[in-house]
Design an enzyme around this catalytic site. Structure first.
Site, PDB file in Angstrom:
ATOM      1  N   TYR A 247      40.118  32.186  48.436  1.00 58.41           N
ATOM      2  CA  TYR A 247      39.137  31.164  48.076  1.00 58.41           C
ATOM      3  C   TYR A 247      39.413  29.812  48.743  1.00 58.41           C
ATOM      4  CZ  TYR A 247      37.646  34.443  44.444  1.00 58.41           C
ATOM      5  OH  TYR A 247      37.186  35.547  43.767  1.00 58.41           O
TER       6      TYR A 247
ATOM      7  N   LYS B 130      47.869  44.617  47.340  1.00 64.77           N
ATOM      8  CA  LYS B 130      47.290  45.674  48.180  1.00 64.77           C
ATOM      9  C   LYS B 130      48.227  45.826  49.386  1.00 64.77           C
ATOM     10  CE  LYS B 130      43.916  48.545  49.179  1.00 64.77           C
ATOM     11  NZ  LYS B 130      43.788  49.820  48.447  1.00 64.77           N
TER      12      LYS B 130
ATOM     13  N   ASP C  36      43.594  48.651  43.400  1.00 63.11           N
ATOM     14  CA  ASP C  36      42.585  49.670  43.074  1.00 63.11           C
ATOM     15  C   ASP C  36      43.049  50.527  41.898  1.00 63.11           C
ATOM     16  OD1 ASP C  36      44.489  50.227  44.973  1.00 63.11           O
ATOM     17  OD2 ASP C  36      43.284  51.651  46.100  1.00 63.11           O
TER      18      ASP C  36
ATOM     19  N   ASP D 152      40.730  37.146  39.712  1.00 64.77           N
ATOM     20  CA  ASP D 152      39.386  36.785  39.280  1.00 64.77           C
ATOM     21  C   ASP D 152      38.675  38.029  38.761  1.00 64.77           C
ATOM     22  OD1 ASP D 152      37.031  35.488  38.899  1.00 64.77           O
ATOM     23  OD2 ASP D 152      36.620  35.069  41.006  1.00 64.77           O
TER      24      ASP D 152
ATOM     25  N   ASP E 243      38.301  39.428  34.511  1.00 62.97           N
ATOM     26  CA  ASP E 243      36.984  39.670  33.909  1.00 62.97           C
ATOM     27  C   ASP E 243      36.890  41.105  33.400  1.00 62.97           C
ATOM     28  OD1 ASP E 243      36.029  37.154  34.213  1.00 62.97           O
ATOM     29  OD2 ASP E 243      34.251  37.726  35.374  1.00 62.97           O
TER      30      ASP E 243
END
Ligand code: NAD
Length: 362
Positions: free
Chosen positions: A142, A193, A225, A249, A253
């Site tokens: 970001y 990852k 994943d 992020d 959620d």
């Protein structure tokens, strides 16, 4: 008597409704624990744009810097949706996080036993879920440079974002995560990852190294994943999770649905001298002004403020117990209501929890 200055930034929509309930709770804690709280209100978000033209006026920023902790509501709403980028309400929150160097975002996701059926997932999956997601908040994809879109003469285009981390940025959030895990069930899952991304390889290397200073905390590395699947298949396998900004992020959620309602989820952003505490939810324009918003996320944010900024863990536990007892007695706001029960409003829920909390001090 110790006195703590708290910056109070209700913001917009239901932020204005739930923060007064959180203050009620802090007042009870102050009386019960024999500490003083000095509350000072600041403008932020849409409310600040309307009054000053700026989503984070200088006076609000100075108030935050000078306070022990910040209690934040939520910002945004349809009224400001078409405003230019720099004058959008959420810019106020993003700037605050960046300028106060709040690099670690803590989001607990706990499934309260009496709310198991409010989750869209099966009881056998969510029952017993009690996890904490720690998301790196000021680096990664970001914020990485270069970024931008290049438009070609032939009408095609090329866009780029950069996922970048320094070892220092990884180390400091890893230390927060190990410290938090140590106070919980001493298990930390670091999510990356590393099979594809070099940034993740560095992440894994640094987290492993920091882990040597925490031999009492069990560290595992989980691919993102895999983690996304495990969170909805077997969430109870996790205690504390730490991960970079983008993965965090998304995963935080995902973890939120385990708790049943957005109205139940608190958060803390730590790092610099002053930390910020806020409910995870937004301004809920669909219910704003009706007095029916659930104040529990804001009230549990107060518990986090007590635990992480003021080192008042016993008082934080009392607040959490008071919430639990009110729910055990069957009181519900509309978002967590079960069939056949009549809901209580925002102020009534705040009063019930405040009363239960007072009893815990007597
Ligand atoms: P939202 O969290 O405001 O609402 C999502 C849904 O959950 C709505 O149906 C709402 O009624 C319900 N809900 C949320 N909190 C609740 C509570 N305490 N009690 C009962 N029900 C609750 O998310 P959204 O609708 O996507 O966003 C609305 C506005 O809030 C947007 O302007 C968005 O930018 C802003 N927002 C701000 C923040 C923040 O300030 N940190 C976070 C998320 C969204």
């Amino acid at each position: 008597m110790a006195t703590y200055k708290i910056a109070v930034l209700p913001g917009d929509g239901i932020g204005q409704e739930v923060i007064p309930e959180a203050l009620k709770i802090l007042q009870v804690v102050g009386k019960g624990a024999g500490v003083g709280f000095e509350f000072e209100q600041g403008l932020v978000g849409g409310a600040a744009i309307d009054e000053t033209g700026d989503p984070l006026p200088e006076a609000t920023f100075r108030l935050c810097e000078a306070s022990r902790a910040i209690l934040f509501g939520a910002v945004g709403g349809p009224k400001w949706e078409d405003a230019p980028h720099e004058r959008r309400p959420e810019r106020g929150l993003l700037r605050l996080r960046k300028e106060l160097d709040l690099f670690a975002n803590l989001r607990p996701a706990k499934c309260f036993p009496m709310l198991v059926d409010a989750s869209p997932l099966r009881r056998s999956v969510v029952e017993g879920t009690d996890l904490m997601v720690i998301r790196e908040l000021t680096g990664g994809l970001y914020f990485g440079e270069p970024r931008g879109v290049e438009r070609m003469a032939d009408g095609s285009a090329h866009a780029v974002n950069t996922m970048a981390y320094t070892s220092r940025e990884i180390e400091r959030v890893a230390r927060v995560a190990f410290d938090v895990a140590r106070k919980r069930r001493k298990r930390l899952a670091s999510v990356d990852k590393a099979n594809v991304l070099v940034v993740s390889q560095l992440w894994r290397e640094v987290v492993t190294r920091v882990g040597q200073d925490y031999p009492d905390v069990e560290l595992e590395h989980v691919l993102v994943d895999n983690c996304a699947m495990a969170l909805v298949a077997r969430p109870t396998r996790f205690d504390t999770i730490v991960t970079e900004n983008t993965f965090g992020d998304i995963l935080s959620d995902e973890a939120a649905i385990l708790a049943g309602s957005m109205g139940m989820l608190p958060s803390a952003s730590l790092g610099g001298r002053t930390a910020l505490y806020e409910p995870v939810h937004g301004t809920a324009p669909d219910i704003a002004g009706k007095g029916i918003a659930n104040p529990i996320a804001a009230i549990l944010s107060v518990a986090m403020l007590l635990r992480y900024s003021l080192d008042m863990a016993g008082d934080a536990e009392r607040v959490e117990t008071a919430v639990l007892r009110v729910l055990e007695k069957g009181y519900r706001t509309a978002d967590i209501r079960q069939d056949g029960t009549s809901p209580v409003g925002t102020g009534e829920m705040g009063d019930l929890i405040a009363r239960e909390l007072s009893a815990l001090y007597s």
